[in-house]
Design a protein around this motif. Sequence first.
Motif, mmCIF file in Angstrom:
data_model
loop_
_atom_site.group_PDB
_atom_site.id
_atom_site.type_symbol
_atom_site.label_atom_id
_atom_site.label_comp_id
_atom_site.label_asym_id
_atom_site.label_seq_id
_atom_site.Cartn_x
_atom_site.Cartn_y
_atom_site.Cartn_z
ATOM 1 N N VAL A 127 1.297 2.230 -3.484
ATOM 2 C CA VAL A 127 0.013 2.669 -4.042
ATOM 3 C C VAL A 127 -0.296 4.084 -3.564
ATOM 4 N N ASN A 128 -0.054 4.353 -2.258
ATOM 5 C CA ASN A 128 -0.306 5.694 -1.722
ATOM 6 C C ASN A 128 0.468 6.764 -2.469
ATOM 7 N N VAL A 140 -8.351 0.663 1.630
ATOM 8 C CA VAL A 140 -8.290 2.073 1.228
ATOM 9 C C VAL A 140 -8.109 2.925 2.484
ATOM 10 N N TYR A 180 -5.277 -1.472 -3.588
ATOM 11 C CA TYR A 180 -5.216 -1.312 -2.134
ATOM 12 C C TYR A 180 -5.698 -2.580 -1.437
ATOM 13 N N ASP A 221 0.807 -1.222 0.000
ATOM 14 C CA ASP A 221 0.000 0.000 0.000
ATOM 15 C C ASP A 221 0.840 1.272 0.000
#
Length: 1219
Positions: A651-652, A687, A684, A648
Amino acid sequence: MTKTYIMNGLVEKMQSPDQDFRYMGLNDLLLEIKQDTNSFLGDEATENKVLRQVLALVEDKISEVKNQAVKCLGQLIKIIRESQMEYVVDKLIDFSAGKDEELRDISGLALKTITSELPPEGKIAQKACEKLTPKLLGQLQNSDTPPETIIETLSILSILISRFPGYLVNLEVQPIQVLTPMLSHPRPAVRKRAITTLAQFLPYSQPQQFTELLNTYVFPGLTPSASLDKQRTVVQLVAAVARHSPHQIAPSLSEITPSILKDSQRDDEELRESCLQALEALVLRCPSEITPFLSSIIQVGNQYIKYDPNYAGGGDDEDEEMADEDDEDDEELGDEYEDDEDTSYKIRRSATKLLAAVIATRPELLTTIYKEVSPVLISRFGDREETVRLEVWATYGVLLTQTGVYGGSPQSSAEYTVGGKRKREEGMEVEETPYSLLQSQVPSLAKALLNQIKSPKTPPPTLEAGFSLLHKLLNVLPGSLANQSAQIIANAKSVLSASSRSSSASLQVTCMSFLALFFAKHPPAVYAPQLDSITPFLLQALGEKHPRIASEAFRNFCALLNAMQPVKGGQWVDRVYEEAVRRLSNHDTDADVRACAEDCIGDLWISATDVMKTKDRKEWEYICRTTGRTDGAVKVVTQVATKVEIDDAWVNGSVEWVTTLLRKSGRIGKIETFNCLGSLLRRYSQVPADLPANLIPTLKTYITPADILLLAAALDILSLLLELSPKATFPEVEREVLSDVYGIAYSPLLSGAPFQSVLDFFAALVEADMQIATHVVPNLVTAVERAPKNEASLPNVAKCVGQVVKSQRAVAAGTIAEFARHLKAASKARTSQVVLSLLVMGEVGRFIDMSPQQDIFNQAIDRFTAEQEEIRTAAAFAAGNIAVGNLHHFLPSIVKMVEHDQEKRLLSLYALKEIVTHCSHGQLETVAEMIWKPLFENSENQEETTRNVAAACLGKLTTTQPARYLPQLQNRITDPNPATRATVLSAIRYTFAESPSSFDELLGSVIMDFLSLLSDSDLTVRRLALSALNAAARSKPHLIRDHLPTILPSLYKETRVNPDLIRTVQMGPWQHKVDDGLEARKTAYETLYTLLDTCLSKLDLHEFLGHVAAGLADDSDEVKVICHMMLFRLAQVAPTATAQRLDDLTPPLEKSMKGPTVTKDTVKQDLERAAELQRSTIRAVAALSKISQPGASPKFDAFVAATQKSAEWGVEFRELVGA
């Protein structure tokens, strides 16, 4: 200073004894005229003085001065008076007929210059032609004229006839009669020039003159008894005439071609070469008439491509070594034999070009060509003359291109994997297609070609051509070089190991481009043993300064990574990663190299994930930048997010970067950015709670109908957030964007996929929060009621309400009750409220059984007689869709109205159409019999709207039970009522859109019965038959492909204008012509366009091109635009055949580019329509200009040159061509 003073000063300079002064005087005059043409014009006496002085300097002793004087004449001829022009022409003609050889040459050059520079507009050109042509013809008739002057004179006549054919028609002395004796001139150079000039004049001559030329000169010159010189001349003349006016010589080919084929067997190299060139011209320019002789022509080509009397080698097997032995042979022969004396290569080259012409224009002969020509071409891959060798390879390249376009579909590539040799007996069982024949010839082809490119002596252009041919082979037949892997890698290694100084960058790029394709099209097991030997050179290429070399090296590693996935490690993986990061971190990196490095990082993450997870991820800092081009980075991030299991934290970071990109202004690349954001959100594991609050304000700016596609993309992201994180997202959506969505949900601009995004949003919204549904429906209604009437789409609002109810069934009863209020007889609801209520009942009734609310159905039926049309249409929609919810309850009453209620019949049919459209096949099967008969009874109605509705329903029903209903449709083909035949065709057209393969089997056996109506006596039936054919060609081409020989004559017939269908209509004081056949003609041309896409291999392109050319001259702009689209496509799929017709296509294209004649009656729409036609024309011309061979189509070349210079369209044209 006055003009006269300036001109007198220049004359003084030109009279100076100093050659530099004379030159500068001319140069200054040239500059003065170019800057301002009026500087010369004014006083006639001064003009004459200057002109005489320039002409005097044509006789100067210094060649620089003479040449400058000729340049001045080229500019002066555009502006001088008529009398002065006559003086210049007379003087130059006198010079050219003189004894002084130098003066003859320079005057010839001057005449060429002024004829080339004559302005096409105005009277001066006409006068010049009238004055000059008779004098030039007189010079040709004069027996004392030297041969050099004759050649110059013929060249000038060629310029005149190509630029001003209209001014050279009505001459006292007929040019043909003067030029024909020149063919018997003792000097070969004169004869050669006379052939070209005569061929240029023939299209503008009288038919009897050409017939006389055939009978008195051509036919006798082809007989075996004719002298060699005469035979050569006649054969060259036939070739020239075929190039310039094929329509004249085509009718005589049945006599001419056999003679040329016989003459090609005479023992004279020049005659053989001429025969081969003539046959090539005839194949290209007279395709229909040459067809009977193609097998003989192929034999002659095969015979002479091997013609090498001076090579004493063995059979074909030794041809591969020819090139290597060539140098040694020459050394041994010493002074006895000079290679310059050997002209046999010209014959081999001409034979190769002849075969290339057959291959490029005869796709129907592909199988024959693979059997007869391909083995011969492969045997000549090693021709000892490099120009011939390259020509042979280029010809094989044409064969591969034609196979890719016309050869059908290749077999499964599984056959070509490692160890994929098939037994000969098994191979014999395979049907002989171009692909199977090519596959069987790949071993010999690869052996011959690889032997040629392995030699260290092979020059770079030859190596490049070899790798390009291998590249084409792999594109056409993927995986076919598995057994040659070792030799291919060895050859590539020798090219890449040479330093970039000794080996051209272009060669290295071509070699690596092929290697990348080789890696991509073969399984890794094929090249794994050789990989360690080639990777060091590819790694070295990564560091090259030349951007194209570095880019190709990255592409090679991308291909390797994709092919070898998953890659567990290896030294080269780390090296590639380091080099990619180095390139990305450097701000000076070339844009293409940067894009390839980004792609490579993406492929490393996808294919070598374990290796990349050990790295420090520094690459993403350089990839995810917010300045410069970001499209490549977005693509890479999307791929990694979609295919790689990643944490994550990454991804962030990526979501933050993408959000920054979305905040930037401009539209370019935004759709891809939204797609990237969608992929990241799905990646994610959970989320983050603060993400919706940070992201939604950015998305809010896109909730506007200003850009429908971006609006849809933003709504898709909101729907995804509501799905993935409903608790955190819903409050933000409700507070920030919901009111905006209400404001766009009713927009009539939304339809199709973008509107589906709105529906998906409402579905996600009510699923995220159960209570919101009760508020959404009234808010949607309130929003649409406040909107201006012309900006509100009630069907859209009804669909949104339907979606909310479908997603939250608990609100169904309340919604039905609320909207049912407006339908009651006592209700005083406004029209818009009634329409919306009916539409909502339809949307909801489709999935909810409304039999308990029978009164709502009855109220909808009662509205069939309402005064307002919008209420009647909405009522039909409601009744039909309510019936879908419970067929057996509601359908009988609708069918009853169709059968017995004349007043409500049309609306009942619309209701039936809703039922048929929205019911599943299973539901329809149970009720099909009930509605089939009433539908057919209404098909006999002369009213087209009723007929079309019935036909749509019949088509859908036919696909539910084809075995039962298809024969019933077929039986009605011969119905005496044209309306019934029309309905049958419309119905069968609807079946093409969505029908299973089992239906195709039944339809295939009867489709020709339906299409036989192409020759129906009724115009409407013919038009619908054309529509059905068009639909079949688009959706079911396999059903009609083999029937095209039967179908095409009827189709081509409909492309012609039928004068019987044109009528004159009186409109007040004006008469207006109406063409009733226009719609059918447009449909016919649309069908041709579809066939070009789906049944290309079954079309006779030469005949097809003829109909396209006719369509360009059609009175209808729509037909012209369709033809322009076809030309654009033909330039891609049949460039050689299309290029032969460019001069024929030019006049109608020129006419379309001229635009409308503006009169007092011209309106704005006329100008807009004309501009659209010009824009369409220019797109076609730009595509055609890319396939035009320089000098082959002079009319087209002149048209392109004029278009490029055009003030109005020049810039747009140059952009389209890419110049």
